[in-house]
Design an enzyme around this catalytic site. Sequence first.
Site, PDB file in Angstrom:
ATOM      1  N   HIS A 124     -30.841 -12.724   8.429  1.00  0.00           N
ATOM      2  CA  HIS A 124     -32.037 -11.924   8.878  1.00  0.00           C
ATOM      3  C   HIS A 124     -32.995 -11.681   8.740  1.00  0.00           C
ATOM      4  CE1 HIS A 124     -28.696  -8.794  11.051  1.00  0.00           C
ATOM      5  NE2 HIS A 124     -29.556  -8.807  11.601  1.00  0.00           N
TER       6      HIS A 124
ATOM      7  N   CYS B  61     -30.043  -3.558   3.461  1.00  0.00           N
ATOM      8  CA  CYS B  61     -29.431  -3.807   5.176  1.00  0.00           C
ATOM      9  C   CYS B  61     -28.591  -2.639   5.155  1.00  0.00           C
ATOM     10  CB  CYS B  61     -27.490  -4.270   5.509  1.00  0.00           C
ATOM     11  SG  CYS B  61     -27.793  -6.495   5.447  1.00  0.00           S
TER      12      CYS B  61
HETATM   13  N1  ARG Z   1     -22.407  -7.928   9.442  1.00  0.00           N
HETATM   14  C1  ARG Z   1     -23.400  -7.599  10.479  1.00  0.00           C
HETATM   15  C2  ARG Z   1     -24.431  -8.806  10.932  1.00  0.00           C
HETATM   16  O1  ARG Z   1     -23.705 -10.136  10.602  1.00  0.00           O
HETATM   17  C3  ARG Z   1     -24.434  -8.114   8.644  1.00  0.00           C
HETATM   18  C4  ARG Z   1     -25.739  -7.424   8.825  1.00  0.00           C
HETATM   19  C5  ARG Z   1     -26.825  -6.865   7.371  1.00  0.00           C
HETATM   20  N2  ARG Z   1     -27.925  -5.951   8.592  1.00  0.00           N
HETATM   21  C6  ARG Z   1     -29.434  -6.676   7.250  1.00  0.00           C
HETATM   22  N3  ARG Z   1     -29.663  -6.038   7.716  1.00  0.00           N
HETATM   23  N4  ARG Z   1     -29.563  -8.082   6.524  1.00  0.00           N
HETATM   24  O2  ARG Z   1     -25.418  -8.258  12.095  1.00  0.00           O
END
Ligand code: ARG
Length: 299
Positions: free
Chosen positions: A197, A291
């Site tokens: 991300h 996150c």
């Molecule tokens: N386990 C989640 C995923 O892989 C973690 C998300 C983390 N969120 C972020 N904004 N980076 O989607």
Amino acid sequence: MPYAESTVPAAGSGPAGTRPAGTPTAEAVPQRVATPRRLLMCPPRHFDVNYSINPWMEPEKPTDQGSAQLQWERLYDLYRELGHTVELIRPEPGLPDMVFAANGATVVDGKVLGARFRHAQRTAEGPGYLDWFREQGYTDLLWPEHINEGEGDYLLVGRRLLAGTGFRTDQRSHAEAQEFFGVPVTGLTLVDPRFYHLDTALAVLSDDEVMYYPEAFSPGSRAVLRELYPDAVLATAEDAEVFGLNAFSDGRHVLLSSAATHLIGELKGRGFEPIGIDLPELMKAGGGAKCCTLELRDS
Ligand code: ARG
């Protein structure tokens, strides 16, 4: 430090900031001003790692919901101590990643772009978050046509929206976001699966400053970042690996992993006030402080 103490106006912006004549200036280190934010968070009541959709997630490793809750509460308390308003959304059973509120939507000027997740395990979160906005009285909502994972991949810097792609958010979503919000959207391609991300590879520090890990981006995107932010704080591999870029800034305080020691030094040198915050339990799902945080930019 209480919030009021940290909102000293910038030097020269008013009587409180006026320097007596002859006082040495600290021109190189700007006076940083925090602005209060409205944030949305989701308690990790149903947190678990029972599937793997990024390289950090190892379902065979045990997780501890109680520790996740305590670590998350520390972040929640810290935001409030810093003078921010934190709204809460009810966690839904069966959605262990719902704690990562950043992914729930993108809000700019009170307009809400819903999130449409890449993986089936998280699909139900999109409509869930959008319902919350509807219930809160938001009227300008868009259920998107293209996959986008909210503020995981959309980061507003001043009036420009930086937009990640490569792992989660579909590049076609960038045009959809630009049309909906009416702000310029700049696409950036992520190339390292550990930084899947945009908010794991880049953090917004102020209306015109960012910090990022160059190696997480394609060569073209790196060049774009250099062009837009020639003075950006550059993270080392070590900073990025401890999720130091998954940071939240209110313009003065920067909340980030305490292990990101190089970044912490750089931020201090630029007049920011870094605050270490560690969420090792949530890290098992590949998530950090940012996150867990969705910014409600109501105007
Ligand atoms: N386990 C989640 C995923 O892989 C973690 C998300 C983390 N969120 C972020 N904004 N980076 O989607």
